[in-house]
Design an enzyme around this catalytic site. Sequence first.
Site, PDB file in Angstrom:
ATOM      1  N   SER A   6      10.020  -1.745 -12.129  1.00  0.00           N
ATOM      2  CA  SER A   6       9.480  -2.605 -11.067  1.00  0.00           C
ATOM      3  C   SER A   6      10.413  -3.802 -10.867  1.00  0.00           C
ATOM      4  O   SER A   6      10.795  -4.466 -11.822  1.00  0.00           O
ATOM      5  CB  SER A   6       8.083  -3.089 -11.478  1.00  0.00           C
ATOM      6  OG  SER A   6       7.722  -4.234 -10.746  1.00  0.00           O
ATOM      7  N   HIS A  30      10.080   1.577  -9.135  1.00  0.00           N
ATOM      8  CA  HIS A  30       8.638   1.392  -8.889  1.00  0.00           C
ATOM      9  C   HIS A  30       8.469   0.338  -7.791  1.00  0.00           C
ATOM     10  O   HIS A  30       8.914  -0.795  -7.938  1.00  0.00           O
ATOM     11  CB  HIS A  30       7.989   0.935 -10.196  1.00  0.00           C
ATOM     12  CG  HIS A  30       6.514   0.717 -10.137  1.00  0.00           C
ATOM     13  ND1 HIS A  30       5.604   1.746 -10.282  1.00  0.00           N
ATOM     14  CD2 HIS A  30       5.780  -0.415  -9.980  1.00  0.00           C
ATOM     15  CE1 HIS A  30       4.374   1.252 -10.218  1.00  0.00           C
ATOM     16  NE2 HIS A  30       4.444  -0.056 -10.028  1.00  0.00           N
ATOM     17  N   ASP A  32       6.113  -2.010  -5.878  1.00  0.00           N
ATOM     18  CA  ASP A  32       4.801  -2.670  -5.890  1.00  0.00           C
ATOM     19  C   ASP A  32       4.551  -3.295  -4.532  1.00  0.00           C
ATOM     20  O   ASP A  32       5.225  -4.262  -4.158  1.00  0.00           O
ATOM     21  CB  ASP A  32       4.781  -3.778  -6.952  1.00  0.00           C
ATOM     22  CG  ASP A  32       4.615  -3.248  -8.359  1.00  0.00           C
ATOM     23  OD1 ASP A  32       3.682  -2.451  -8.579  1.00  0.00           O
ATOM     24  OD2 ASP A  32       5.412  -3.621  -9.239  1.00  0.00           O
ATOM     25  N   MET A  34       1.867  -5.243  -2.187  1.00  0.00           N
ATOM     26  CA  MET A  34       0.619  -6.015  -2.231  1.00  0.00           C
ATOM     27  C   MET A  34       0.275  -6.506  -0.829  1.00  0.00           C
ATOM     28  O   MET A  34       1.140  -7.037  -0.138  1.00  0.00           O
ATOM     29  CB  MET A  34       0.779  -7.214  -3.166  1.00  0.00           C
ATOM     30  CG  MET A  34       1.298  -6.836  -4.547  1.00  0.00           C
ATOM     31  SD  MET A  34       1.451  -8.272  -5.602  1.00  0.00           S
ATOM     32  CE  MET A  34       2.348  -7.557  -6.994  1.00  0.00           C
ATOM     33  N   HIS A  63       3.506   2.096  -5.618  1.00  0.00           N
ATOM     34  CA  HIS A  63       2.199   1.611  -6.089  1.00  0.00           C
ATOM     35  C   HIS A  63       1.594   0.718  -5.014  1.00  0.00           C
ATOM     36  O   HIS A  63       1.989  -0.437  -4.850  1.00  0.00           O
ATOM     37  CB  HIS A  63       2.431   0.832  -7.406  1.00  0.00           C
ATOM     38  CG  HIS A  63       1.196   0.254  -8.003  1.00  0.00           C
ATOM     39  ND1 HIS A  63       1.239  -0.665  -9.041  1.00  0.00           N
ATOM     40  CD2 HIS A  63      -0.121   0.457  -7.747  1.00  0.00           C
ATOM     41  CE1 HIS A  63       0.004  -1.001  -9.375  1.00  0.00           C
ATOM     42  NE2 HIS A  63      -0.831  -0.353  -8.606  1.00  0.00           N
ATOM     43  N   MET A  65      -1.022  -1.569  -3.739  1.00  0.00           N
ATOM     44  CA  MET A  65      -2.160  -2.440  -4.075  1.00  0.00           C
ATOM     45  C   MET A  65      -2.701  -2.956  -2.750  1.00  0.00           C
ATOM     46  O   MET A  65      -2.542  -4.124  -2.390  1.00  0.00           O
ATOM     47  CB  MET A  65      -1.683  -3.570  -4.999  1.00  0.00           C
ATOM     48  CG  MET A  65      -1.392  -3.081  -6.407  1.00  0.00           C
ATOM     49  SD  MET A  65      -0.501  -4.275  -7.396  1.00  0.00           S
ATOM     50  CE  MET A  65       1.184  -3.774  -7.037  1.00  0.00           C
ATOM     51  N   MET A 134      -3.547   0.827 -15.202  1.00  0.00           N
ATOM     52  CA  MET A 134      -3.069  -0.556 -15.205  1.00  0.00           C
ATOM     53  C   MET A 134      -3.375  -1.197 -16.558  1.00  0.00           C
ATOM     54  O   MET A 134      -4.519  -1.195 -17.011  1.00  0.00           O
ATOM     55  CB  MET A 134      -3.757  -1.379 -14.104  1.00  0.00           C
ATOM     56  CG  MET A 134      -3.373  -1.009 -12.685  1.00  0.00           C
ATOM     57  SD  MET A 134      -1.625  -1.162 -12.324  1.00  0.00           S
ATOM     58  CE  MET A 134      -1.326  -2.912 -12.574  1.00  0.00           C
ATOM     59  N   ASP A 168       1.132   0.880 -16.487  1.00  0.00           N
ATOM     60  CA  ASP A 168       1.811  -0.163 -15.707  1.00  0.00           C
ATOM     61  C   ASP A 168       1.333  -1.562 -16.092  1.00  0.00           C
ATOM     62  O   ASP A 168       0.170  -1.896 -15.889  1.00  0.00           O
ATOM     63  CB  ASP A 168       1.535   0.094 -14.209  1.00  0.00           C
ATOM     64  CG  ASP A 168       2.281  -0.879 -13.299  1.00  0.00           C
ATOM     65  OD1 ASP A 168       3.087  -1.674 -13.791  1.00  0.00           O
ATOM     66  OD2 ASP A 168       2.030  -0.819 -12.070  1.00  0.00           O
TER      67      ASP A 168
HETATM   68  C1  DX5 Z   1       1.435  -5.581 -11.330  1.00  0.00           C
HETATM   69  C2  DX5 Z   1       2.433  -4.514 -10.957  1.00  0.00           C
HETATM   70  C3  DX5 Z   1       3.320  -4.069 -12.085  1.00  0.00           C
HETATM   71  C4  DX5 Z   1       4.113  -5.161 -12.711  1.00  0.00           C
HETATM   72  C5  DX5 Z   1       5.026  -4.695 -13.809  1.00  0.00           C
HETATM   73  O1  DX5 Z   1       0.636  -5.854 -10.236  1.00  0.00           O
HETATM   74  O2  DX5 Z   1       1.761  -3.371 -10.510  1.00  0.00           O
HETATM   75  O3  DX5 Z   1       4.112  -2.991 -11.650  1.00  0.00           O
HETATM   76  O4  DX5 Z   1       4.815  -5.899 -11.784  1.00  0.00           O
HETATM   77  O5  DX5 Z   1       5.723  -5.788 -14.275  1.00  0.00           O
HETATM   78  P1  DX5 Z   1       5.729  -6.251 -15.795  1.00  0.00           P
HETATM   79  O6  DX5 Z   1       6.438  -5.188 -16.573  1.00  0.00           O
HETATM   80  O7  DX5 Z   1       6.451  -7.552 -15.769  1.00  0.00           O
HETATM   81  O8  DX5 Z   1       4.302  -6.396 -16.253  1.00  0.00           O
HETATM   82 ZN    ZN Z   2       2.924  -1.518 -10.238  1.00  0.00          ZN
END
Ligand code: DX5
Ligand code: ZN
Length: 205
Positions: A6, A30, A32, A34, A63, A65, A134, A168
């Site tokens: 990520s 990965h 992310d 949001m 991913h 969110m 998670m 994750d």
């Molecule tokens: C959290 C994300 C993760 C996260 C992973 O909302 O889905 O993918 O950023 O990062 P670390 O390894 O720093 O927890």
């Molecule tokens: Zn993630």
Amino acid sequence: MKISVSFIKSKYNEKDTVNLIDKTDAEYVHVDLMDGKFVEHKNYTVNDIKNIVNGTNKKLDVHLMCKNPSKYIKDFASLNTEYITFHLEAVKNPDEYIKEIHSYGIKCGISIKPKTNIELLKPYLEKIEQVLVMSVEPGAGGQKFIMDSILKIESLKKLKNDLIISVDGGINDKTIDFVQAADMVVSGSYICLSDDYQAQINKLR
Ligand code: DX5
Ligand code: ZN
């Protein structure tokens, strides 16, 4: 165990971070995403992501969110995406999104937050390829690993043994020991806040 990196918490900008991930032997980038609705923070548009991942040699592990996965599925289908994961807690009709993701020939994952019971996944397990467990609350990188998540890995494997289990959040050279039963881990800050991405990945492996 496969490693998905990520890029949201890094010393460098996203593009430079993905370039550095490319030079490692990690299996996935990965992504992310949001939306500021399912989670408080809104980060990227699909166009931002397209610019960030343009040219990467890694497959994407997306991913979402987001409250409305449909808004993004088609766009990710046009990129080199292997998995699209949405949150069970974010949607009313998971079957709709499972079908939509599969219609593009992409593997479907469902993610659950740390407090969500795995029993709620049961109606969908035979229809999906991956569960993203998670191990932090979704919404930010750099948080502390939640130990209770470990139990979910074994329990899910018992429910469906060919399910890809990915974990994750908060994965580093210590917490990796607790998730050895998983098939995949997502690691962000442990890798991207370091000076040597491959050295950190070697420690995870
Ligand atoms: C959290 C994300 C993760 C996260 C992973 O909302 O889905 O993918 O950023 O990062 P670390 O390894 O720093 O927890
Ligand atoms: Zn993630």
